[in-house]
Design a protein around this motif. Structure first.
Motif, PDB file in Angstrom:
ATOM      1  N   ASP A  83      -8.963  12.511  -0.940  1.00  0.00           N
ATOM      2  CA  ASP A  83      -9.211  11.275  -0.192  1.00  0.00           C
ATOM      3  C   ASP A  83      -8.721  10.055  -0.972  1.00  0.00           C
ATOM      4  O   ASP A  83      -8.108   9.157  -0.415  1.00  0.00           O
ATOM      5  N   ARG A  86      -4.967   9.946  -0.882  1.00  0.00           N
ATOM      6  CA  ARG A  86      -4.465   9.689   0.460  1.00  0.00           C
ATOM      7  C   ARG A  86      -4.513   8.192   0.777  1.00  0.00           C
ATOM      8  O   ARG A  86      -3.660   7.670   1.462  1.00  0.00           O
ATOM      9  N   TYR A  87      -5.548   7.547   0.272  1.00  0.00           N
ATOM     10  CA  TYR A  87      -5.734   6.122   0.545  1.00  0.00           C
ATOM     11  C   TYR A  87      -5.351   5.288  -0.669  1.00  0.00           C
ATOM     12  O   TYR A  87      -5.999   4.329  -1.012  1.00  0.00           O
ATOM     13  N   ASP A  88      -4.296   5.701  -1.319  1.00  0.00           N
ATOM     14  CA  ASP A  88      -3.766   4.987  -2.487  1.00  0.00           C
ATOM     15  C   ASP A  88      -3.370   3.578  -2.078  1.00  0.00           C
ATOM     16  O   ASP A  88      -2.644   3.368  -1.114  1.00  0.00           O
ATOM     17  N   TYR A  89      -3.868   2.600  -2.822  1.00  0.00           N
ATOM     18  CA  TYR A  89      -3.535   1.209  -2.495  1.00  0.00           C
ATOM     19  C   TYR A  89      -3.042   0.461  -3.659  1.00  0.00           C
ATOM     20  O   TYR A  89      -2.947   0.661  -4.709  1.00  0.00           O
TER      21      TYR A  89
END
Length: 89
Positions: A83, A86-89
């Motif tokens: 998770d 996947r939501y690397d910012y």
């Protein structure tokens, strides 16, 4: 006279769980993921030792506690790592 140890053993499988903190880790990194997995292994060891201390007689014939605990914990850890990546910012 014999000692009745039946009251020392649970009547069914006993479960004990703990939360493994990882809010201080960056799971997007290899080091962060590795540290979370190490924490899961440490928590599994601690939980199984606690159960063994509480129910020494029952633990003799129980499934391998540590392996089951690590398996369950690693599945959750892998999901958290996935998770985070996947939501690397």
């Amino acid at each position: 006279p014999t000692t009745d140890n039946s009251s020392l053993a649970p009547t069914s499988y006993t479960h004990l769980s703990v939360q493994v903190r990882y809010d201080d880790l960056d799971l997007r990194t290899r080091d962060g993921a590795r540290e979370l997995k190490e924490r899961v292994r440490d928590a599994a060891r601690d939980v199984c030792e606690d159960l063994r201390d509480r129910y020494p007689i029952a633990m003799v014939d129980s499934p391998p506690c540590y392996h089951k605990a690590v398996e369950g914990g690693m599945a959750r850890a892998d999901n958290a790592i996935s998770d985070a990546r996947r939501y690397d910012y």
